[in-house]
Scaffold this active site. Structure first.
Site: not given
Ligand code: NVA
Ligand code: CP
Length: 316
Positions: A101, A128, A131, A232, A272, A300
């Site tokens: 990540r 992502h 997801q 989101d 998500c 997930r």
């Molecule tokens: N768009 C959000 C998704 C979190 C799972 C982010 O990147 O923070």
């Molecule tokens: N939806 C998602 O990826 O959540 P987290 O940021 O908690 O991993």
């Protein structure tokens, strides 16, 4: 070496089997399931916060027989300037796969290119993919009457998803790519300044997908006839300094009961998570019987176990 950096790293022909495997793993959970990763160690390298992704991967790896090794980017030498390439080469000598990540999508591309073990994208600023596979599986569970993987996957074809808010964020990009892969119609609505970028058009072109999606500044136009309404957070991780401007510009795209009611009467709501109730979505919509957010979060685990199983077997 098979990797899972974007939705299209698995061919469409593999998806019915993947969905069938995820459903089987879900049904068998708690009973003794297959352990195709027995004796392996997989590293999770995270540069951003996470609840669902981290926990679902750690639990999933454990259930498949592998040991998860969580590495905060700042706790390893990567955070002090060791190159991505050397990190990939060294970790490839120790572990069987990397789950990453990070911010820049090129980081996962470079790790995959330099290492000799599979790399899974656990969220970048661009995409992502885990997801979106979980989201699609969650919808397929609701829309399928048949029992086969083909029925599960086929139930997505022709359905319309409406994405509201930051239409240039990772989850929106992934829905554009994934929606096209799944044969769905993707309609996005948000402020003009948050329209999908040329980067996502390039991904569609490179993947040989038809490139079908619509973008409008009118949220009601996007949700008309939608089978799914998705949103989101307005402020993705790393964009915190834009919070005030984003909240102001995205306010008309909040998923309120009125906007949700403008979709099909049987439409589902997905997010998500994490959610900000009262910001991008009303508490009433989050709590609606047609909100699938917690199935979506649980799935997930199951879909990622299916992805891990395929990658460990060396198959895309
Ligand atoms: N768009 C959000 C998704 C979190 C799972 C982010 O990147 O923070
Ligand atoms: N939806 C998602 O990826 O959540 P987290 O940021 O908690 O991993």
């Amino acid at each position: 070496m098979p990797h899972f950096l974007q939705e299209t790293d698995l061919p469409r022909s593999a998806l019915p089997g993947l969905f069938a495997l995820a459903r089987d793993l879900k049904r068998r959970r708690g009973r003794k399931g297959p352990r195709p990763l027995e004796g392996q160690t997989w590293a999770l390298i995270f540069s951003k916060s996470s609840t669902r992704t981290r926990v679902s991967f750690e639990v999933g790896l454990h259930e498949l027989g592998a040991r998860p090794l969580f590495l905060n980017r700042n706790d390893i030498q990567l955070g002090r300037g060791e190159s991505i390439e050397d990190t990939a080469r060294v970790l490839s000598r120790f572990v069987h796969g990397l789950i990453v990540r990070t911010f820049d999508h090129q980081d996962v591309v470079r790790l995959a290119a330099a290492g000799t073990v599979p790399v899974i994208n656990a969220l970048t600023d661009l995409l992502h993919p885990c997801q979106i596979y979980a989201d699609a599986f969650t919808l397929a569970e609701r829309w399928t009457r048949g029992t086969s993987g083909a029925a599960l996957f086929g139930s997505l074809r022709g359905r319309k998803i409406a994405f509201l808010g930051d239409a240039a964020c990772n989850v929106a990009n992934s829905w554009i790519l994934g929606g096209n892969l799944f044969g769905m119609k993707v309609a996005l609505a948000g402020p003009k300044t948050f329209a999908p970028t040329p980067a996502v058009d390039a991904l569609l072109r490179e993947a040989g997908l038809p490139g079908g999606y619509t973008f409008t500044t009118d949220p009601y136009e996007a949700v008309r006839d939608a089978d799914v309404v998705y949103t989101d957070v307005w402020v993705s991780m790393g964009k915190e300094e834009e919070t005030r401007a984003r909240r102001r510009q995205m306010a008309p795209y909040a998923v309120t009961p009125k906007l949700f009611a403008a979709a099909r009467p049987d439409a589902f709501f997905l997010h998500c998570l994490p959610a900000h109730p009262g910001e991008e979505v009303s508490p009433e919509v989050l709590a609606s019987p047609r909100s699938l957010i917690f199935d979506e979060a649980e799935n997930r685990l199951h879909i990622q176990k299916a992805i891990l199983t395929r990658l460990a077997a060396g198959r895309r």
